[in-house]
Design a protein around this motif. Structure first.
Motif, PDB file in Angstrom:
ATOM      1  N   GLN A 166       4.475   8.666  -7.205  1.00 31.83           N
ATOM      2  CA  GLN A 166       3.767   7.547  -6.578  1.00 31.83           C
ATOM      3  C   GLN A 166       3.470   7.829  -5.102  1.00 31.83           C
ATOM      4  O   GLN A 166       2.363   7.584  -4.623  1.00 31.83           O
ATOM      5  CB  GLN A 166       4.583   6.252  -6.715  1.00 31.83           C
ATOM      6  CG  GLN A 166       3.818   5.036  -6.240  1.00 31.83           C
ATOM      7  CD  GLN A 166       4.629   3.755  -6.311  1.00 31.83           C
ATOM      8  OE1 GLN A 166       5.807   3.736  -5.947  1.00 31.83           O
ATOM      9  NE2 GLN A 166       4.013   2.684  -6.792  1.00 31.83           N
ATOM     10  N   LEU A 169      -3.002  11.448  -2.260  1.00 37.55           N
ATOM     11  CA  LEU A 169      -4.044  12.202  -2.971  1.00 37.55           C
ATOM     12  C   LEU A 169      -5.230  11.307  -3.327  1.00 37.55           C
ATOM     13  O   LEU A 169      -6.377  11.767  -3.335  1.00 37.55           O
ATOM     14  CB  LEU A 169      -3.456  12.864  -4.227  1.00 37.55           C
ATOM     15  CG  LEU A 169      -2.517  14.040  -3.926  1.00 37.55           C
ATOM     16  CD1 LEU A 169      -1.705  14.421  -5.162  1.00 37.55           C
ATOM     17  CD2 LEU A 169      -3.289  15.250  -3.398  1.00 37.55           C
ATOM     18  N   HIS A 170      -4.962  10.056  -3.602  1.00 33.31           N
ATOM     19  CA  HIS A 170      -6.031   9.099  -3.891  1.00 33.31           C
ATOM     20  C   HIS A 170      -7.014   9.033  -2.708  1.00 33.31           C
ATOM     21  O   HIS A 170      -8.232   9.111  -2.888  1.00 33.31           O
ATOM     22  CB  HIS A 170      -5.416   7.727  -4.161  1.00 33.31           C
ATOM     23  CG  HIS A 170      -6.393   6.602  -4.100  1.00 33.31           C
ATOM     24  ND1 HIS A 170      -7.272   6.342  -5.130  1.00 33.31           N
ATOM     25  CD2 HIS A 170      -6.652   5.687  -3.134  1.00 33.31           C
ATOM     26  CE1 HIS A 170      -8.026   5.313  -4.787  1.00 33.31           C
ATOM     27  NE2 HIS A 170      -7.674   4.893  -3.589  1.00 33.31           N
ATOM     28  N   HIS A 171      -6.467   8.917  -1.499  1.00 32.73           N
ATOM     29  CA  HIS A 171      -7.325   8.858  -0.317  1.00 32.73           C
ATOM     30  C   HIS A 171      -7.962  10.220  -0.038  1.00 32.73           C
ATOM     31  O   HIS A 171      -9.104  10.298   0.418  1.00 32.73           O
ATOM     32  CB  HIS A 171      -6.523   8.395   0.903  1.00 32.73           C
ATOM     33  CG  HIS A 171      -6.224   6.931   0.880  1.00 32.73           C
ATOM     34  ND1 HIS A 171      -7.173   5.968   1.110  1.00 32.73           N
ATOM     35  CD2 HIS A 171      -5.068   6.256   0.648  1.00 32.73           C
ATOM     36  CE1 HIS A 171      -6.625   4.764   1.012  1.00 32.73           C
ATOM     37  NE2 HIS A 171      -5.352   4.913   0.737  1.00 32.73           N
ATOM     38  N   GLU A 210       0.699  10.502  -4.940  1.00 30.86           N
ATOM     39  CA  GLU A 210      -0.600  10.019  -5.423  1.00 30.86           C
ATOM     40  C   GLU A 210      -1.255   9.045  -4.444  1.00 30.86           C
ATOM     41  O   GLU A 210      -2.478   8.966  -4.372  1.00 30.86           O
ATOM     42  CB  GLU A 210      -0.447   9.386  -6.816  1.00 30.86           C
ATOM     43  CG  GLU A 210      -0.299  10.474  -7.884  1.00 30.86           C
ATOM     44  CD  GLU A 210      -0.193   9.934  -9.301  1.00 30.86           C
ATOM     45  OE1 GLU A 210       0.122   8.738  -9.471  1.00 30.86           O
ATOM     46  OE2 GLU A 210      -0.417  10.743 -10.232  1.00 30.86           O
ATOM     47  N   ARG A 211      -0.431   8.329  -3.687  1.00 33.31           N
ATOM     48  CA  ARG A 211      -0.998   7.414  -2.684  1.00 33.31           C
ATOM     49  C   ARG A 211      -1.782   8.190  -1.629  1.00 33.31           C
ATOM     50  O   ARG A 211      -2.783   7.717  -1.107  1.00 33.31           O
ATOM     51  CB  ARG A 211       0.130   6.587  -2.047  1.00 33.31           C
ATOM     52  CG  ARG A 211       0.551   5.454  -2.943  1.00 33.31           C
ATOM     53  CD  ARG A 211       1.791   4.722  -2.469  1.00 33.31           C
ATOM     54  NE  ARG A 211       1.868   3.421  -3.119  1.00 33.31           N
ATOM     55  CZ  ARG A 211       2.956   2.653  -3.125  1.00 33.31           C
ATOM     56  NH1 ARG A 211       4.061   3.052  -2.517  1.00 33.31           N
ATOM     57  NH2 ARG A 211       2.932   1.493  -3.731  1.00 33.31           N
ATOM     58  N   ALA A 239      -8.973  12.341  -2.159  1.00 35.96           N
ATOM     59  CA  ALA A 239     -10.118  12.501  -3.066  1.00 35.96           C
ATOM     60  C   ALA A 239     -11.347  11.821  -2.477  1.00 35.96           C
ATOM     61  O   ALA A 239     -12.465  12.337  -2.561  1.00 35.96           O
ATOM     62  CB  ALA A 239      -9.777  11.916  -4.435  1.00 35.96           C
ATOM     63  N   THR A 240     -11.155  10.686  -1.846  1.00 36.60           N
ATOM     64  CA  THR A 240     -12.250   9.976  -1.173  1.00 36.60           C
ATOM     65  C   THR A 240     -12.791  10.814  -0.032  1.00 36.60           C
ATOM     66  O   THR A 240     -13.994  10.901   0.184  1.00 36.60           O
ATOM     67  CB  THR A 240     -11.727   8.637  -0.581  1.00 36.60           C
ATOM     68  OG1 THR A 240     -10.888   8.038  -1.535  1.00 36.60           O
ATOM     69  CG2 THR A 240     -12.855   7.726  -0.195  1.00 36.60           C
ATOM     70  N   SER A 245       3.463   8.372   3.513  1.00 43.48           N
ATOM     71  CA  SER A 245       3.468   7.462   2.365  1.00 43.48           C
ATOM     72  C   SER A 245       4.864   7.439   1.765  1.00 43.48           C
ATOM     73  O   SER A 245       5.666   8.336   2.004  1.00 43.48           O
ATOM     74  CB  SER A 245       2.453   7.899   1.301  1.00 43.48           C
ATOM     75  OG  SER A 245       2.912   9.053   0.637  1.00 43.48           O
ATOM     76  N   GLN A 280       0.822  -1.222   0.000  1.00 39.29           N
ATOM     77  CA  GLN A 280       0.000   0.000   0.000  1.00 39.29           C
ATOM     78  C   GLN A 280       0.845   1.256   0.000  1.00 39.29           C
ATOM     79  O   GLN A 280       0.455   2.284  -0.553  1.00 39.29           O
ATOM     80  CB  GLN A 280      -0.903   0.026   1.242  1.00 39.29           C
ATOM     81  CG  GLN A 280      -2.037  -0.962   1.220  1.00 39.29           C
ATOM     82  CD  GLN A 280      -3.141  -0.558   2.191  1.00 39.29           C
ATOM     83  OE1 GLN A 280      -3.518   0.615   2.291  1.00 39.29           O
ATOM     84  NE2 GLN A 280      -3.664  -1.519   2.935  1.00 39.29           N
TER      85      GLN A 280
END
Ligand SMILES: [Zn+2]
Length: 211
Positions: free
Chosen positions: A189, A195-197, A192-193, A199-200, A182, A168
């Motif tokens: 990478q 930023l991905h969360h 983005e790990r 966005a949620t 992260s 992860q």
């Protein structure tokens, strides 16, 4: 930031010119994006910045990290970065050089780099909502362990060995309020790990009005 380790943090800083702009361009672009999202910033009530980013220098143990007290700046540049040349996690001691001192969370970054030579970038952000949302749902360090202690480094080792933290690449710092860390094979990478969360988190906050 507010919690303190039992060993006083020491930074041995040699003032030096800024690194070449090309050396920090990509790192800085991601840092500014994280700042835009409020994941790097400033707590006015404590007068202290939060969040920091770093990249490993080549194959060395050295890394380039955002400077201390830069969290309030929306658009940083190469003058806001330091090169960490040595770290002693057990002694809570950092040696760095550059126009600014390394972030006081440099030892957290050092502990992550020590896990694996393939880790080339580390991102550390603060976000209350995301922290609440992710704690114990993704790899999480013990709530009893504050940042900047040798125990935190051991906690990252434990997560790396016993959980899917290596896959992860993101973990909650249970004993560091709002702290999330992260890593990645590059800064893209690692960022983005997070930023991905994030966005949620945004969708969760305003389910109907935002798209
Ligand atoms: Zn922090």
């Amino acid at each position: 930031m507010i919690d303190e380790g039992y060993t006083k943090y020491e930074c041995e800083w040699r003032q030096a010119p800024a690194l070449a702009a090309e050396a920090v361009d990509e790192l800085n672009a991601w840092r500014n994006r994280l700042h835009e999202q409020g994941l790097i910033g400033y707590y006015p009530e404590h007068r202290v910045g939060f969040g920091n980013v770093s990249i490993r220098e080549g194959d060395s143990h050295r890394f380039i990290i955002s400077g201390t007290q830069t969290g309030h700046i929306a658009h940083t540049d190469e003058k806001h970065y330091a090169l960490v040349t040595a770290c002693d996690i057990d002694a809570n001691h950092v040696v760095c050089e550059g126009p600014v001192q390394a972030s006081s969370e440099a030892l957290t970054h050092a502990a992550i780099y020590a896990l694996d030579a393939n880790i080339r970038a580390v991102v550390h952000v603060h976000d209350a909502n995301l922290w609440q949302q992710l704690i114990d749902r993704i790899p999480t360090t013990s709530r009893n362990v504050t940042y900047g202690t040798p125990e935190m480094a051991h906690e990252f080792q434990r997560l790396y060995a016993d959980t899917d933290f290596p896959i992860q690449g993101i973990a909650v710092m249970g004993g560091h309020d709002e702290g999330i860390v992260s890593f990645g094979k590059d800064i893209k990478q690692a960022a983005e790990r997070i930023l991905h969360h994030a966005a949620t988190r945004h969708r969760a906050r305003c389910p109907t009005r935002c798209s």
